[in-house]
Design an enzyme around this catalytic site. Structure first.
Site, mmCIF file in Angstrom:
data_model
loop_
_atom_site.group_PDB
_atom_site.id
_atom_site.type_symbol
_atom_site.label_atom_id
_atom_site.label_comp_id
_atom_site.label_asym_id
_atom_site.label_seq_id
_atom_site.Cartn_x
_atom_site.Cartn_y
_atom_site.Cartn_z
ATOM 1 N N LYS A 1 -14.962 55.706 30.574
ATOM 2 C CA LYS A 1 -13.779 55.281 30.034
ATOM 3 C C LYS A 1 -12.700 54.433 30.769
ATOM 4 O O LYS A 1 -11.629 53.584 30.605
ATOM 5 C CB LYS A 1 -13.443 56.455 29.224
ATOM 6 C CG LYS A 1 -14.179 57.092 28.110
ATOM 7 C CD LYS A 1 -14.414 56.036 27.143
ATOM 8 C CE LYS A 1 -15.250 56.645 25.945
ATOM 9 N NZ LYS A 1 -15.432 55.715 24.834
ATOM 10 N N ARG B 1 -20.127 57.808 11.672
ATOM 11 C CA ARG B 1 -19.216 58.850 11.607
ATOM 12 C C ARG B 1 -17.883 58.945 12.449
ATOM 13 O O ARG B 1 -17.859 57.928 13.430
ATOM 14 C CB ARG B 1 -20.237 60.136 11.769
ATOM 15 C CG ARG B 1 -20.897 60.281 13.232
ATOM 16 C CD ARG B 1 -22.232 61.345 12.998
ATOM 17 N NE ARG B 1 -22.822 60.917 14.300
ATOM 18 C CZ ARG B 1 -22.860 61.550 15.539
ATOM 19 N NH1 ARG B 1 -21.825 62.689 15.657
ATOM 20 N NH2 ARG B 1 -23.712 61.487 16.378
ATOM 21 N N GLY C 1 -21.031 52.328 16.448
ATOM 22 C CA GLY C 1 -21.139 53.913 16.294
ATOM 23 C C GLY C 1 -20.147 54.069 15.027
ATOM 24 O O GLY C 1 -19.144 55.119 15.229
ATOM 25 N N ALA C 2 -20.554 53.533 13.956
ATOM 26 C CA ALA C 2 -19.526 53.621 12.993
ATOM 27 C C ALA C 2 -20.114 54.578 11.711
ATOM 28 O O ALA C 2 -19.562 54.622 10.595
ATOM 29 C CB ALA C 2 -18.929 52.339 12.190
ATOM 30 N N ALA D 1 -15.426 58.396 34.256
ATOM 31 C CA ALA D 1 -15.747 57.094 34.881
ATOM 32 C C ALA D 1 -16.173 56.008 33.656
ATOM 33 O O ALA D 1 -15.614 54.755 33.966
ATOM 34 C CB ALA D 1 -16.814 57.325 35.698
ATOM 35 N N ASP E 1 -29.319 50.482 19.587
ATOM 36 C CA ASP E 1 -28.688 51.280 20.629
ATOM 37 C C ASP E 1 -27.958 50.075 21.332
ATOM 38 O O ASP E 1 -28.599 49.359 22.165
ATOM 39 C CB ASP E 1 -30.045 51.823 21.498
ATOM 40 C CG ASP E 1 -29.599 52.628 22.763
ATOM 41 O OD1 ASP E 1 -28.504 52.503 23.168
ATOM 42 O OD2 ASP E 1 -30.412 53.322 23.000
ATOM 43 N N TYR F 1 -18.117 60.933 32.045
ATOM 44 C CA TYR F 1 -17.271 60.406 30.696
ATOM 45 C C TYR F 1 -16.012 59.583 31.133
ATOM 46 O O TYR F 1 -15.711 58.352 30.953
ATOM 47 C CB TYR F 1 -17.133 61.520 29.838
ATOM 48 C CG TYR F 1 -16.222 61.024 28.452
ATOM 49 C CD1 TYR F 1 -16.807 60.317 27.352
ATOM 50 C CD2 TYR F 1 -15.146 61.295 28.323
ATOM 51 C CE1 TYR F 1 -16.288 60.128 26.601
ATOM 52 C CE2 TYR F 1 -14.193 60.934 27.261
ATOM 53 C CZ TYR F 1 -14.974 60.430 26.120
ATOM 54 O OH TYR F 1 -14.402 60.015 24.962
ATOM 55 N N SER G 1 -10.289 56.401 26.686
ATOM 56 C CA SER G 1 -9.660 57.950 26.453
ATOM 57 C C SER G 1 -8.859 58.272 27.405
ATOM 58 O O SER G 1 -8.812 57.713 28.445
ATOM 59 C CB SER G 1 -10.908 58.697 26.500
ATOM 60 O OG SER G 1 -10.855 59.961 26.405
#
Ligand code: NAP
Length: 248
Positions: free
Chosen positions: A160, A16, A13-14, A158, A64, A156, A143
């Site tokens: 993280k 952005r 996921g680089a 759960a 993906d 989200y 996070s």
């Protein structure tokens, strides 16, 4: 000599946001960087150009991370371009924020699939390279929400929190092979992910941050690079919070 000269660094996921800042920071330190993205090819190509502007070699690979076949292809393309992975940064992530009452199974599972299963799949594949070399660094993006929870983000949170449990377990499994596994838990960072937050809520959150500013992707990249460095060789299974003091 730059810190990561000649090392192969794979950042998921680089294209952005935080992932881009991480990729560029590694490029600045001499790494060969693999930039994974999901769909936004133009943005990923911009990240490649930014890495090249730092004098580094970089490629982007569409995959993906929630699909095993895609992850296998990602590793194959990495090997073909730059050889075995020295550093893996599991950064790809999504949100589907809703209060639980309106949260569908699809909303719940899609976030788990990308954020948690993606981390599992990429780690399982990349760690094979690291086991051969008896050295390696894995840094997972969690996070503060994974530690403290947040209304409207149960899916989200759960995912993280799962990343933290995964990090601590895998750290124990691979410590004897010279591989460290740590997590970074960002607070509120200025990216597309947080752009969606309404202005009034944005302001309210800012007021709660003791350092009185929203974090930048570079603030997170600095933490990731430290965990990947030789200076962090005695740190494993940890979660480093980078949130301007938000969670005290
Ligand atoms: P972002 O700006 O929304 O970027 C997300 C990146 O992940 C994009 O490059 C996207 O690819 C990629 N991605 C999404 N789904 C993917 C998939 N299935 N496979 C591969 N790549 C995929 O996000 P960000 O704010 O930089 O966040 C990065 C990480 O930090 C995430 O794990 C996030 O949960 C975590 N984090 C962020 C914050 C924050 O305040 N921003 C706070 C705490 C934690 P495309 O560009 O191709 O769409």
């Amino acid at each position: 000599m730059k810190k990561f000269e000649g090392k192969t660094v794979l950042v998921t996921g680089a294209g952005r946001g935080i992932g881009r800042a991480v990729a560029v920071a590694f490029a600045r330190e001499g790494a060969n960087v693999v930039i994974n993205f999901a769909g936004r090819e133009e943005s990923a190509k911009e990240t490649v150009a930014l890495c090249e502007a730092e004098g580094a070699k970089a490629i982007c690979v569409k995959a993906d991370v929630s699909k095993e076949e895609d992850c296998k292809k990602l590793l194959e393309e990495t090997h073909a371009a730059f050889g075995e992975v020295s550093v893996l940064v599991n950064n790809a992530g999504i949100t589907r924020d809703k209060l639980l009452i309106g949260l569908t199974e699809e909303d719940f599972m899609s976030v788990l699939e990308v954020n948690l299963k993606g981390t599992y799949l990429c780690t399982k594949l990349a760690v094979k390279d690291m086991m051969k070399k008896r050295s390696g660094r894995i840094i997972n993006l969690s996070s503060v929400v994974g530690v403290h929870g947040n209304a409207g983000q149960s899916n989200y949170a759960a995912s993280k929190a799962g990343v933290i449990g995964f990090t601590k377990s895998v750290a124990k499994e691979f410590a004897s092979r010279g591989i460290t596994v740590n997590a970074v838990a960002p607070g509120m960072i200025e990216t597309d992910m947080t752009d969606a937050i309404p202005e009034a809520m944005h302001e309210a959150m800012l007021n709660q941050i003791p350092l009185k500013r929203i974090g930048t992707p570079e603030d997170i990249a600095n933490g990731v690079l430290f965990l990947a460095s030789d200076e962090a060789s005695y740190i494993t299974g940890q979660v480093i919070t980078i949130d301007g003091g938000l969670m005290g």
